[in-house]
Design a protein around this motif. Structure first.
Motif, short mmCIF file in Angstrom:
data_model
loop_
_atom_site.label_atom_id
_atom_site.label_comp_id
_atom_site.label_asym_id
_atom_site.label_seq_id
_atom_site.Cartn_x
_atom_site.Cartn_y
_atom_site.Cartn_z
N TYR A 49 0.78 -1.24 0.00
CA TYR A 49 0.00 0.00 0.00
C TYR A 49 0.81 1.29 0.00
CZ TYR A 49 -3.42 -3.42 1.60
OH TYR A 49 -4.20 -4.52 1.72
N GLY A 50 2.12 1.19 0.13
CA GLY A 50 2.96 2.38 0.20
C GLY A 50 2.91 3.21 -1.08
N GLU A 51 3.53 4.36 -1.04
CA GLU A 51 3.55 5.26 -2.19
C GLU A 51 4.06 4.57 -3.45
OE1 GLU A 51 5.92 9.28 -3.40
OE2 GLU A 51 5.10 9.17 -1.38
N ASP A 52 5.05 3.71 -3.29
CA ASP A 52 5.56 2.92 -4.40
C ASP A 52 5.15 1.46 -4.27
OD1 ASP A 52 6.90 4.90 -5.92
OD2 ASP A 52 8.52 4.92 -4.44
N GLY A 53 4.02 1.22 -3.59
CA GLY A 53 3.54 -0.14 -3.36
C GLY A 53 2.99 -0.80 -4.61
N ALA A 54 2.89 -2.10 -4.56
CA ALA A 54 2.48 -2.91 -5.70
C ALA A 54 1.08 -2.58 -6.21
CB ALA A 54 2.55 -4.39 -5.34
N LEU A 55 0.16 -2.29 -5.32
CA LEU A 55 -1.22 -2.07 -5.76
C LEU A 55 -1.44 -0.69 -6.35
CD1 LEU A 55 -3.34 -3.93 -3.07
CD2 LEU A 55 -2.54 -4.72 -5.30
N ALA A 56 -0.40 0.13 -6.34
CA ALA A 56 -0.53 1.46 -6.92
C ALA A 56 -0.69 1.41 -8.44
CB ALA A 56 0.68 2.32 -6.55
N ARG A 57 -0.26 0.33 -9.10
CA ARG A 57 -0.28 0.27 -10.56
C ARG A 57 -0.80 -1.03 -11.16
NH1 ARG A 57 4.03 3.74 -13.58
NH2 ARG A 57 3.61 5.65 -12.46
N THR A 58 -1.31 -1.94 -10.38
CA THR A 58 -1.75 -3.20 -10.97
C THR A 58 -3.04 -2.98 -11.75
OG1 THR A 58 -2.80 -3.79 -8.88
CG2 THR A 58 -0.64 -4.72 -9.30
N PRO A 59 -3.14 -3.57 -12.94
CA PRO A 59 -4.33 -3.36 -13.76
C PRO A 59 -5.55 -4.09 -13.20
CG PRO A 59 -2.83 -4.89 -14.83
CD PRO A 59 -2.14 -4.39 -13.61
#
Length: 108
Positions: free
Chosen positions: A78-88
């Motif tokens: 969930y962080g600023e550069d976390g994985a869910l920030a860009r997953t389609p």
């Protein structure tokens, strides 16, 4: 074949990611908080490494994570550069951590 990201290269995941690349033919990108470990994986298996979980997960079909500390799990996901920030939308997420780790309220 699928585009797969592995976040965290522990004892179990390091060879698993390599197996999916070498034997499964998948496009594998890895992220590890210790960059040298991710770079070593690339030398050994020939895949790619990313500087952040967000970069690793971008445009992937599947994102697998194995991180053991609750705060690290939250940061990687969930962080600023976390994985869910860009997953389609529609991508799969395999999250593994220690049994006490819980998702952020409102997320499933």
């Amino acid at each position: 074949m699928a585009k797969v990201a592995f976040l965290g290269l522990g004892v179990m995941v390091y060879p698993m990611a390599g197996h999916l690349l070498k034997k499964g033919g998948h496009d594998v990108t890895v992220y590890n908080r210790t960059a040298a470990k991710a770079q070593q994986w690339v030398k050994e298996y020939g895949g790619k490494h990313a500087a952040t979980p967000r970069e690793a997960a971008k445009d992937c079909d599947f994102v697998m994570m194995c991180v053991g500390n609750d705060d690290d799990v939250r940061s990687v996901v969930y962080g600023e550069d976390g994985a869910l920030a860009r997953t389609p939308p529609g991508s799969g997420h395999g999250l593994s951590g220690r049994p006490g780790a819980r998702p952020r309220p409102g997320c499933s």
